[in-house]
Structures are given as C-alpha cells and as structure tokens.
Motif scaffolding. Structure first.
Motif, mmCIF file in Angstrom:
data_model
loop_
_atom_site.group_PDB
_atom_site.id
_atom_site.type_symbol
_atom_site.label_atom_id
_atom_site.label_comp_id
_atom_site.label_asym_id
_atom_site.label_seq_id
_atom_site.Cartn_x
_atom_site.Cartn_y
_atom_site.Cartn_z
ATOM 1 N N PRO A 29 0.693 -1.019 -0.051
ATOM 2 C CA PRO A 29 -0.154 -0.169 -0.033
ATOM 3 C C PRO A 29 0.845 1.209 -0.171
ATOM 4 O O PRO A 29 1.988 1.402 0.608
ATOM 5 C CB PRO A 29 -0.832 -0.173 1.374
ATOM 6 C CG PRO A 29 -0.842 -1.586 1.762
ATOM 7 C CD PRO A 29 0.685 -2.058 1.219
ATOM 8 N N GLU A 30 0.534 2.107 -0.682
ATOM 9 C CA GLU A 30 1.174 3.506 -0.690
ATOM 10 C C GLU A 30 0.698 4.167 0.876
ATOM 11 O O GLU A 30 1.879 4.852 1.164
ATOM 12 C CB GLU A 30 0.257 4.612 -1.666
ATOM 13 C CG GLU A 30 0.687 4.065 -3.119
ATOM 14 C CD GLU A 30 2.136 4.337 -3.584
ATOM 15 O OE1 GLU A 30 2.772 5.310 -2.992
ATOM 16 O OE2 GLU A 30 2.565 3.638 -4.137
ATOM 17 N N VAL A 31 -0.050 3.897 1.214
ATOM 18 C CA VAL A 31 -0.512 4.667 2.621
ATOM 19 C C VAL A 31 -1.061 3.363 3.571
ATOM 20 O O VAL A 31 -1.866 2.524 3.142
ATOM 21 C CB VAL A 31 -1.429 5.715 2.824
ATOM 22 C CG1 VAL A 31 -1.789 6.112 3.976
ATOM 23 C CG2 VAL A 31 -0.961 6.836 1.837
ATOM 24 N N ILE A 32 -0.642 3.019 4.843
ATOM 25 C CA ILE A 32 -1.260 2.174 5.542
ATOM 26 C C ILE A 32 -1.801 3.093 6.938
ATOM 27 O O ILE A 32 -1.223 3.774 7.493
ATOM 28 C CB ILE A 32 -0.355 1.180 6.215
ATOM 29 C CG1 ILE A 32 0.307 0.228 4.928
ATOM 30 C CG2 ILE A 32 -1.000 0.428 7.326
ATOM 31 C CD1 ILE A 32 1.296 -0.722 5.458
ATOM 32 N N TYR A 33 -3.022 3.132 7.067
ATOM 33 C CA TYR A 33 -3.721 3.576 8.152
ATOM 34 C C TYR A 33 -3.598 2.987 9.474
ATOM 35 O O TYR A 33 -4.064 1.593 9.260
ATOM 36 C CB TYR A 33 -5.066 3.948 7.992
ATOM 37 C CG TYR A 33 -5.257 4.971 6.590
ATOM 38 C CD1 TYR A 33 -5.124 6.336 6.775
ATOM 39 C CD2 TYR A 33 -5.456 4.412 5.291
ATOM 40 C CE1 TYR A 33 -5.343 7.262 5.557
ATOM 41 C CE2 TYR A 33 -5.351 5.362 4.181
ATOM 42 C CZ TYR A 33 -5.305 6.584 4.289
ATOM 43 O OH TYR A 33 -5.276 7.506 3.178
ATOM 44 N N VAL A 34 -3.144 3.739 10.502
ATOM 45 C CA VAL A 34 -3.037 2.879 11.821
ATOM 46 C C VAL A 34 -3.911 3.470 12.806
ATOM 47 O O VAL A 34 -4.112 4.582 13.129
ATOM 48 C CB VAL A 34 -1.691 2.834 12.254
ATOM 49 C CG1 VAL A 34 -1.395 1.905 13.464
ATOM 50 C CG2 VAL A 34 -0.662 2.454 11.025
ATOM 51 N N ASP A 35 -4.658 2.649 13.410
ATOM 52 C CA ASP A 35 -5.217 3.097 14.641
ATOM 53 C C ASP A 35 -5.085 2.230 15.928
ATOM 54 O O ASP A 35 -4.436 1.047 15.725
ATOM 55 C CB ASP A 35 -6.942 2.927 14.435
ATOM 56 C CG ASP A 35 -7.927 3.765 15.472
ATOM 57 O OD1 ASP A 35 -7.150 4.576 16.137
ATOM 58 O OD2 ASP A 35 -8.998 3.912 15.242
ATOM 59 N N TYR A 36 -5.307 2.300 17.111
ATOM 60 C CA TYR A 36 -5.045 1.693 18.281
ATOM 61 C C TYR A 36 -6.090 1.336 19.149
ATOM 62 O O TYR A 36 -6.414 2.032 20.105
ATOM 63 C CB TYR A 36 -4.063 2.495 19.265
ATOM 64 C CG TYR A 36 -3.223 3.243 18.296
ATOM 65 C CD1 TYR A 36 -2.102 2.605 17.785
ATOM 66 C CD2 TYR A 36 -3.308 4.681 17.875
ATOM 67 C CE1 TYR A 36 -1.095 3.408 16.977
ATOM 68 C CE2 TYR A 36 -2.470 5.523 17.078
ATOM 69 C CZ TYR A 36 -1.399 4.725 16.603
ATOM 70 O OH TYR A 36 -0.500 5.237 15.737
ATOM 71 N N PRO A 37 -7.080 0.205 18.818
ATOM 72 C CA PRO A 37 -7.917 -0.370 19.422
ATOM 73 C C PRO A 37 -7.438 -0.845 21.064
ATOM 74 O O PRO A 37 -6.390 -1.043 21.150
ATOM 75 C CB PRO A 37 -8.440 -1.576 18.758
ATOM 76 C CG PRO A 37 -7.056 -1.865 17.982
ATOM 77 C CD PRO A 37 -6.339 -0.859 17.803
ATOM 78 N N VAL A 38 -8.495 -0.575 21.904
ATOM 79 C CA VAL A 38 -8.163 -1.085 23.315
ATOM 80 C C VAL A 38 -8.712 -2.299 23.502
ATOM 81 O O VAL A 38 -10.051 -2.489 23.408
ATOM 82 C CB VAL A 38 -8.608 0.154 24.215
ATOM 83 C CG1 VAL A 38 -8.429 -0.382 25.734
ATOM 84 C CG2 VAL A 38 -8.052 1.368 24.145
#
Length: 123
Positions: free
Chosen positions: A108-117
């Motif tokens: 991927p050109e961009v990987i989106y990252v989030d932080y689930p608890v």
C-alpha cells in the motif's frame, strides 16, 4: 483490507506479528528496522499491543506513507514513514517486509493505523 493485528515481544526482546494463517517460517514475521522501535512506542514499552491497520482511510487514524518500494529488491517490502502517532508529529522511519504484500495483497502507498483498546490493555 481492514484488520486488527496482535504484536508481541519475546523474552529475547524481539517483536513479531501474530499471523495464525502464516504457513512459512515464523522468522519472516519478526518486526525489525524501525518497526520494532515503533512497536515499543505504541505499546508503551509493554510486551504486546494491537494495531488496527487498513489500506483504506480510518477516521482519526495515523498514517504510514510508503517512501521506497523494495518489491523488486532482495529485501522486498517497503520503507515507510509513520508521519504521526496519536495525531502528533512522529516521522518515524521503518521497513515493512514482503509479508506486508501477502497481508494486503500488494504494497500500500498508505497504511492507516489506529489503536484499539483490548479488554486486557489500557490506553
């Protein structure tokens, strides 16, 4: 692709991604070249963390931007810059190996990252 991944650190202080479907060597799943130090940061220097990662935008997520495609090199994968961490400037360089291509279907050109608890983890 939008998936939550578990990352864990061994007693030898090596980070790995937990991919139960991976049929090749577990050595391929080691996080190195900046990915390990990024995981130290996002885990709060703990031995486990979860990251929701997607090649589609996630509202409020941080971004890892591809800066060098290495798919045609011996190493494979690509060099990324994690521009922000929890919305604050981070500009952390890391390499993601060719396992990334297997997981996403490409690099991927961009990987989106989030932080689930998780229930056993505090933010």
């Amino acid at each position: 692709m939008n998936r939550t991944f578990r990352f864990y650190k061994t007693e030898e202080q090596k980070w790995f991604v937990d991919l139960p479907e991976w049929t090749k060597s577990v050595v391929d799943l080691e996080m190195v070249e900046g990915a390990d130090t990024m995981l130290d940061k996002v885990s709060g220097n703990k031995n486990e963390c979860y990251l929701k990662m997607s090649d589609e935008p996630i509202k409020g997520a941080d971004r890892m931007k591809l800066v060098k495609d290495r798919t045609n090199c011996q190493l494979g994968g690509g060099d990324y810059i994690m521009e922000t961490y929890k919305g604050k400037a981070f500009n952390h360089k890391l390499w993601l190996c060719s396992v990334t291509e297997s997981v996403f279907g490409d690099l991927p050109e961009v990987i989106y990252v989030d932080y689930p608890v998780k229930s056993d983890q505090k933010d």
